[in-house]
Design an enzyme around this catalytic site. Structure first.
Site, PDB file in Angstrom:
ATOM      1  N   LYS A   1       0.827  -1.205   0.000  1.00  0.00           N
ATOM      2  CA  LYS A   1       0.000   0.000   0.000  1.00  0.00           C
ATOM      3  C   LYS A   1       0.875   1.274   0.000  1.00  0.00           C
ATOM      4  O   LYS A   1       0.436   2.323  -0.443  1.00  0.00           O
ATOM      5  CB  LYS A   1      -0.918   0.026   1.215  1.00  0.00           C
TER       6      LYS A   1
HETATM    7  C1  LIG Z   1      -4.324  -4.805   0.377  1.00  0.00           C
HETATM    8  C2  LIG Z   1      -3.533  -6.042   0.324  1.00  0.00           C
HETATM    9  C3  LIG Z   1      -3.820  -7.042  -0.611  1.00  0.00           C
HETATM   10  C4  LIG Z   1      -4.978  -6.940  -1.573  1.00  0.00           C
HETATM   11  O1  LIG Z   1      -4.782  -5.934  -2.535  1.00  0.00           O
HETATM   12  P1  LIG Z   1      -6.019  -5.379  -3.388  1.00  0.00           P
HETATM   13  O2  LIG Z   1      -5.486  -4.286  -4.217  1.00  0.00           O
HETATM   14  O3  LIG Z   1      -7.014  -4.893  -2.369  1.00  0.00           O
HETATM   15  O4  LIG Z   1      -6.564  -6.512  -4.180  1.00  0.00           O
HETATM   16  C5  LIG Z   1      -2.995  -8.157  -0.649  1.00  0.00           C
HETATM   17  N1  LIG Z   1      -1.971  -8.298   0.218  1.00  0.00           N
HETATM   18  C6  LIG Z   1      -1.674  -7.357   1.136  1.00  0.00           C
HETATM   19  C7  LIG Z   1      -0.547  -7.595   2.078  1.00  0.00           C
HETATM   20  C8  LIG Z   1      -2.435  -6.202   1.220  1.00  0.00           C
HETATM   21  O5  LIG Z   1      -2.142  -5.270   2.139  1.00  0.00           O
END
Ligand SMILES: *Cc1c(COP(=O)(O)O)cnc(C)c1O
Length: 502
Positions: free
Chosen positions: A110
Site C-alpha cells: 500500500k
Molecule cells: C491490500 C492487500 C492485498 C490486496 O490488494 P487489493 O489491491 O485490495 O486486491 C494483498 N496483500 C496485502 C498484504 C495487502 O495489504
C-alpha cells in the site's frame, strides 16, 4: 486526460478533480476516458530508475500536472523512506519472480501508492484553488490504514480518519495504526469486519446531507482507498517496471508475454496489472489469487458474483474481503463502458448480494485465471519455500505462490511469471513463524521472554531464526504508546467522524 464514472454519468472530470473527490457524484468510480499507451518503448525504458518509469506512467494519466509538479510528487514519494535501493526489487525464488512491493515505511505494498497520493492530492488542491480542508476517510483490512496514516500525517490542509475491523487485523498491524503520531490522524476500531467498515465508509460518502454538514464546517471528504484513481494509477508503474526489469535481466525479450499473479482483495492491485497490459506491456495471464473468501475465484470461473456466503477470518487478513470494489472498474471496461449495466449490477449487489455479468464481460474475463488457497496450504507454501529456497514469504504472497503452483500444474504454462509480493513476512509474524515450525515454546526461547508470548515476540523470534532484516517501521513497535483507543459500531461511524473533526 479526462475521467468518467463507471456508473454512466458522462460528466467528464479532470484528473485533479477526480483525485480530490475520490468517488464520482453518481457513486461510481473514476476511470480514464481511454487507457493511454505508454509514452516510451520498453527499449527506451531500459536502465531507467523506478522513479523515472513511475514518472512516465503517472504523467501520462495525470497530464494536468506540470512536469515540475509531477517530478516533485515522485521525488517526495519514492525517496530514502524505501529501504530497498531500487524501490521494488525483482527477485527470483522457486518458479517465479517476486516483485517486492513492501520496502516502504509500513512494510506492505500500500506504501507504493499511499506515499504519493498525499502529494498528488495537495498539488491538485492547490491547482484547483480548493479552499476546504480535505478529510480522508478510509476503511482498512489492515495495511491501507497504516500506509494512509503515514502518508497523510501532518500534511497541511488534511485530516485522516481510519476504521479497521476490531478483531480482523494482526497485532503488529493494529499497533502500527494505534501508535500513529500526527495531530490530524484519527483511528477507530469498528465492531465488525472489513466489509462492514468499507460499506459504512461508502454510506458516508453517499450521504449528501452529511456532506452538506461538513461543507458548512469547511470540510470535504475524499478517499485513500483504491477507489481513488490517484491510488490506482501509481500501482500501474511497478508492473511496467517489472517487465522492463525482466527484459534487462534477459528473462524476457522485448515483446514476450509475462504472467502476473496477484494476491487479491479489493481488486485494485490486479486491476493495475490489467491496465499496464492495456498500455502496451505484453501481459499473458492475470492470475487472481484468493484465500478462503474466494468470491473472486468463483466469479472468474462462472461470471456470477455471489457474496451470499460466510465471511472467514484467515491468516491473510488483508484479503478477507467479500465485496471487491475495484471489480466495478473492470466490469466497466469489459462491457465497453456500459455504465447502465454496471449500475444495475452494483444495485443488485447492494440489494441481493449477487449479480451475473453479460456474455461480453464473461468473454473478457478469459484473460484472468482465478484460484484460491486454504490457510494450511498457505503455511505449507511458506515453510516449503523457506526450506528449499531460503526465501521468506508473507501469508498473502504465499497465497499467490500456491495458486501459481496450481495454475502451473493445471496448464503447464511456462511463461515467465511475476508475483506481486505484497507484504513483509514480519507483518504476519505469528503465522509465518508457525509455518517455519516455531511453536510457542521455541518462540519464547528465541525471543527471550519468560511469560506470555505476544505478536511482537514472534517478530523477534522470526528474525533470530531467519536472519532476514526486520523493516525499521516494525522494530520496537511494542514500545510505541497507544495513542488511539476509539471503538465504534458500524451504525455510529458518521458520529465518530463528526467528533473527530470538531
Ligand atoms: C491490500 C492487500 C492485498 C490486496 O490488494 P487489493 O489491491 O485490495 O486486491 C494483498 N496483500 C496485502 C498484504 C495487502 O495489504
Amino acid at each position: 486526460m479526462k475521467y468518467e464514472s463507471t456508473r454512466g454519468s458522462k460528466n467528464l472530470q479532470s484528473s485533479t478533480t477526480a483525485i480530490i473527490r475520490g468517488i464520482a457524484e453518481d457513486k461510481g468510480l473514476y476511470v480514464p476516458a481511454s487507457i493511454p499507451r505508454l509514452p516510451l518503448t520498453i527499449d527506451k525504458m531500459k536502465g531507467m530508475t523506478y522513479q523515472q518509469i513511475a514518472y512516465q506512467v503517472l504523467h501520462t494519466y495525470f497530464d494536468e500536472y506540470t512536469d515540475e509538479e509531477m517530478q516533485k510528487c515522485i521525488d517526495g514519494a519514492y525517496d530514502s523512506k524505501f529501504e530497498a535501493e531500487s524501490v521494488v526489487p525483482v527477485i527470483k525464488a522457486g518458479k517465479a519472480w517476486f516483485l517486492e512491493l513492501y520496502h516502504g515505511k509500513t512494510a506492505a505494498f500500500k506504501d507504493m501508492a499511499l506515499s504519493i497520493l498525499p502529494y498528488l492530492m495537495t498539488t491538485a488542491c492547490k491547482k484547483e484553488g480548493e479552499q476546504s480542508k480535505i478529510c480522508i476517510l478510509t476503511a482498512t483490512s489492515g495495511d491501507t490504514g497504516k500506509a494512509a496514516l503515514e502518508g497523510f500525517a501532518d500534511v497541511e490542509g488534511t485530516e485522516i480518519i481510519v476504521f479497521y475491523p476490531k478483531n480482523g487485523v494482526s497485532q503488529v498491524q493494529e499497533r502500527q495504526m494505534v501508535s500513529q503520531e500526527g495531530a490530524n490522524t484519527h483511528v477507530y476500531a469498528i465492531e465488525g469486519n472489513f466489509d462492514d467498515a468499507q460499506t459504512g465508509v461508502k454510506k458516508i460518502f453517499a450521504d449528501s446531507d452529511f456532506a452538506e454538514k461538513l461543507s458548512k464546517m469547511g470540510i470535504k471528504l475524499s478517499s485513500a482507498n483504491s477507489i481513488n484513481i490517484g491510488r490506482l494509477v501509481p500501482q500501474v508503474a511497478y508492473y511496467v517496471y517489472s517487465y522492463v526489469s525482466l527484459v534487462e535481466k534477459g528473462v524476457l525479450n522485448d515483446g514476450d508475454a509475462m504472467n502476473v499473479v496477484v494476491p487479491t482483495g479489493n481488486f485494485g492491485n490486479i486491476l493495475a496489472a490489467y491496465m499496464a497490459g492495456k498500455m502496451g506491456i505484453n501481459i499473458g495471464k492475470l492470475i487472481c489469487a484468493s484465500n478462503e473468501n474466494k468470491v473472486l475465484t468463483d466469479f472468474l470461473n462462472t461470471g456470477v458474483y455471489d457474496a451470499r456466503r460466510d465471511f472467514h477470518l484467515t491468516n491473510s487478513p488483508s484479503m478477507d474481503i467479500l465485496i471487491s470494489s475495484n471489480l466495478e472498474r473492470l466490469l466497466y471496461l469489459l462491457s465497453d463502458r456500459d455504465g447502465g449495466a454496471v449500475s444495475e449490477w452494483m444495485q443488485q449487489l447492494d440489494s441481493q448480494k449477487v449479480y451475473e455479468v453479460s456474455e461480453k464481460v464473461k468473454d473478457g474475463l478469459k484473460d484472468f485465471y482465478g484460484g484460491f488457497c486454504t490457510e494450511s496450504e498457505t503455511l505449507d507454501a511458506i515453510g516449503k519455500m523457506w526450506k528449499q529456497e531460503g526465501y521468506l514469504m508473507d501469508t498473502h504472497t504465499a497465497v499467490a505462490y500456491k495458486v501459481y503452483e496450481d495454475y502451473l500444474a493445471a496448464t503447464g504454462d511456462d511463461t515467465p511469471t511475476v508475483i506481486a509480493s505484497t507484504a513483509s513476512a514480519y507483518k504476519f509474524a505469528e503465522s509465518v513463524a508457525s509455518a517455519l515450525g516455531l511453536d510457542e515454546n521455541k518462540v519464547r526461547v528465541l525471543s527471550g521472554v519468560s511469560d506470555g508470548v505476544t505478536g511482537f515476540d514472534y517478530v523477534k523470534a522470526l528474525e533470530k531464526e531467519t536472519s532476514v532484516r526486520v523493516p525499521s517501521g516494525l522494530k520496537n513497535l511494542e514500545e510505541k504508546p497507544v495513542l488511539h483507543k476509539g471503538v465504534c459500531t458500524k451504525e455510529n461511524m458518521s458520529d465518530v467522524v463528526l467528533e473527530a473533526l470538531k
